[in-house]
Design a protein around this motif. Sequence first.
Motif, short mmCIF file in Angstrom:
data_model
loop_
_atom_site.label_atom_id
_atom_site.label_comp_id
_atom_site.label_asym_id
_atom_site.label_seq_id
_atom_site.Cartn_x
_atom_site.Cartn_y
_atom_site.Cartn_z
N ALA A 1 -59.22 -12.92 58.87
CA ALA A 1 -59.05 -12.77 57.42
C ALA A 1 -58.39 -11.44 57.09
O ALA A 1 -57.50 -11.37 56.23
CB ALA A 1 -60.41 -12.88 56.74
N ALA A 2 -58.80 -10.37 57.78
CA ALA A 2 -58.19 -9.06 57.55
C ALA A 2 -56.72 -9.04 57.96
O ALA A 2 -55.89 -8.43 57.30
CB ALA A 2 -58.97 -7.99 58.32
N GLN A 3 -56.39 -9.72 59.04
CA GLN A 3 -55.00 -9.78 59.51
C GLN A 3 -54.13 -10.58 58.53
O GLN A 3 -52.97 -10.22 58.29
CB GLN A 3 -54.96 -10.41 60.90
CG GLN A 3 -53.58 -10.55 61.51
CD GLN A 3 -52.93 -9.23 61.87
OE1 GLN A 3 -53.46 -8.16 61.59
NE2 GLN A 3 -51.77 -9.31 62.50
N ARG A 4 -54.68 -11.62 57.94
CA ARG A 4 -53.90 -12.39 56.96
C ARG A 4 -53.68 -11.58 55.69
O ARG A 4 -52.60 -11.65 55.07
CB ARG A 4 -54.63 -13.70 56.63
CG ARG A 4 -54.58 -14.74 57.74
CD ARG A 4 -55.01 -16.11 57.22
NE ARG A 4 -56.39 -16.08 56.75
CZ ARG A 4 -57.45 -16.32 57.52
NH1 ARG A 4 -57.28 -16.60 58.81
NH2 ARG A 4 -58.67 -16.30 57.02
N ARG A 5 -54.69 -10.79 55.29
CA ARG A 5 -54.54 -9.98 54.08
C ARG A 5 -53.47 -8.91 54.27
O ARG A 5 -52.66 -8.66 53.36
CB ARG A 5 -55.87 -9.31 53.72
CG ARG A 5 -56.90 -10.24 53.09
CD ARG A 5 -58.05 -9.46 52.51
NE ARG A 5 -58.81 -8.72 53.52
CZ ARG A 5 -59.85 -9.20 54.17
NH1 ARG A 5 -60.28 -10.44 53.93
NH2 ARG A 5 -60.50 -8.46 55.05
N ARG A 6 -53.47 -8.30 55.44
CA ARG A 6 -52.50 -7.22 55.70
C ARG A 6 -52.10 -7.27 57.18
O ARG A 6 -52.77 -6.66 58.01
CB ARG A 6 -53.13 -5.87 55.35
CG ARG A 6 -52.20 -4.68 55.57
CD ARG A 6 -52.68 -3.45 54.81
NE ARG A 6 -54.04 -3.07 55.13
CZ ARG A 6 -54.39 -2.24 56.14
NH1 ARG A 6 -53.45 -1.75 56.93
NH2 ARG A 6 -55.66 -1.94 56.33
N PRO A 7 -51.07 -8.00 57.51
CA PRO A 7 -50.70 -8.18 58.92
C PRO A 7 -50.36 -6.86 59.61
O PRO A 7 -49.66 -6.01 59.04
CB PRO A 7 -49.47 -9.10 58.85
CG PRO A 7 -49.59 -9.79 57.53
CD PRO A 7 -50.22 -8.78 56.61
N ARG A 8 -50.88 -6.70 60.82
CA ARG A 8 -50.52 -5.56 61.68
C ARG A 8 -49.64 -6.10 62.81
O ARG A 8 -49.76 -7.26 63.20
CB ARG A 8 -51.75 -4.90 62.29
CG ARG A 8 -52.54 -4.02 61.34
CD ARG A 8 -53.44 -4.81 60.44
NE ARG A 8 -54.47 -4.01 59.78
CZ ARG A 8 -55.30 -4.51 58.89
NH1 ARG A 8 -55.23 -5.78 58.53
NH2 ARG A 8 -56.21 -3.72 58.33
N ALA A 9 -48.83 -5.23 63.36
CA ALA A 9 -47.91 -5.67 64.41
C ALA A 9 -48.66 -6.06 65.68
O ALA A 9 -48.38 -7.09 66.29
CB ALA A 9 -46.91 -4.56 64.72
#
Length: 564
Positions: free
Chosen positions: A320-328
Amino acid sequence: MPSSTVLAEEQSDFAALARALRPPPYVADRFYAAGWWRRQTILHDLYLVAARYPDRPAFLLHQAAAGRTVTMRYAQLVQHVDRFARALLALGVRRGDPVVVQLPNSWEAIALLLACLRAGAVAVPVSPSVRQRELERVLRMTQATVCVVPDQWHGFPHAEALAEVAPRLLWLRHRVVLGDAAATGAIDFAGFFVHTWHDLPDAPHRLTLDDPDRASMVVFTSGSTGEMKAVLHSHNTFRCGTGAHAAVQERGWGENEVFATPFAAYDTTSLLFAVWGPILSGGTGIFLDRWDPEVMLDVADSAGVTQLSAAPPHWQELAAAQRRRPRALSRLRTAITTGAAMRPAMLQEVSAAFGKPMHRVWGMTETGMGIRTRPDAPPAADDLQVGYPVTGLETDLVSTGEADEIFPMRVRGPSVCLGVWHDQLTVRETWKHDDGWFSTGDLVTRETSGAMRIAGRVDDRIGHPHMIPVQEVEMELARHPAVREVAVVGYVDQRGGERPCAVVVPHGVPPTLTELRDYLTWRGMTGWYRPTRLEVAAALPRSHVGKIRKDVLRRWIAGAEVPD
């Protein structure tokens, strides 16, 4: 051959057991000849990496309160390990003495654990989520002379709790507190360990890179009976629990890896994966002192994480955190799920969020991370297919004679612990019983490819990464005045975590879940033991011999059927 060995009266203390417990020569010779065991220990790896790469980060530890990430480099780490080992010697710790350490994720926690080994002591790591009742039991079983705790953590007064039980533990000579030690009259960790160099004349002779076959690490676990057990590992068995003796392609990690996990550093999974793993690979381990998926991904991304391991509930929050703000996360190669099975829908969701197939690892405190999905294996349709045993780990599937066989699984090999010590001063030495076979309590099927598929559990253990002592929780709940009968069974919550459900036959007005949880807290029970769900029944289903049918209860709370 008897099933257990009762210690003689004069050898009933834990230190005597730890000093005497060793693998039989024929077993050690076989594992050495195969190249699975070695003459070195984790300390050799630590000092070698520090000599070659003194400025390389060994551990990154994020401190939530300060909003910063502390970097502990290898040169700094070995300095603190030596300093802390000298402090332990100054407190009178002898070779083979158990030292109980209960600290939150911090550089001090990791350095102190390694310092116990450097001093020749037996390291006894305890998660800071363990409360007073269970900590006292650990101290009684080990008869440790030194115990190190924080002043408080997550609102719990650890130093006060230790001070309260100490008068009942006559052998406990030193209470050491990280933080405010003066309030409880304890030794100040910073003053005695961090800021003081103990110049002991005999220290060079007493400090050691250690014996690889002695019992050097004790990790406590609870089975389904509620009985607390001490699992004794040597350097060699614990190292093999990481898969370090296997080929890189098989174990899934190589040199200079960056490992990250949300678990407490003193949990078995973390010790193997994110403490031993970084040192063995000459890489870096990442820990947070407070779980936050956004922070975990930020720190992991900036550090170039290559290996990320978590349980399904953590993976759901990370996705969920990755979808909110994708990291490389450009260096991430391996995403590992442990513990309860991940539902197929969640498996697809998490894999899509990180663009990586999920891999499963099966393991136990007693056996290490022994069965895993290989990195080159195709993605599984679900998370039940664990994979293949690591090199050296034999599996024995005991036939039940059924047509569609589900086998109770036993394992044997270089990662299996030296023995398991019980509360009744009884030790089951692995290689003195059943020719070294260890019953895992898991039920498995074997795929045509040879892969193992977890089908269930022989017993009713609940929880990950912390196993819940079911019988002990049931006994406490049965004392509640509104409870006539009770059974505790596991269920999978909406986040994919395995949680305890109390099925209660009430006396009169049924109790509420909050009342039962508050009651267990009042009884001094550790937080994660408390049920998170309550079901009320008119009666508990039983077999013809009167045994509670927990399989029926599990199906009932899953919505499959109503118990008779």
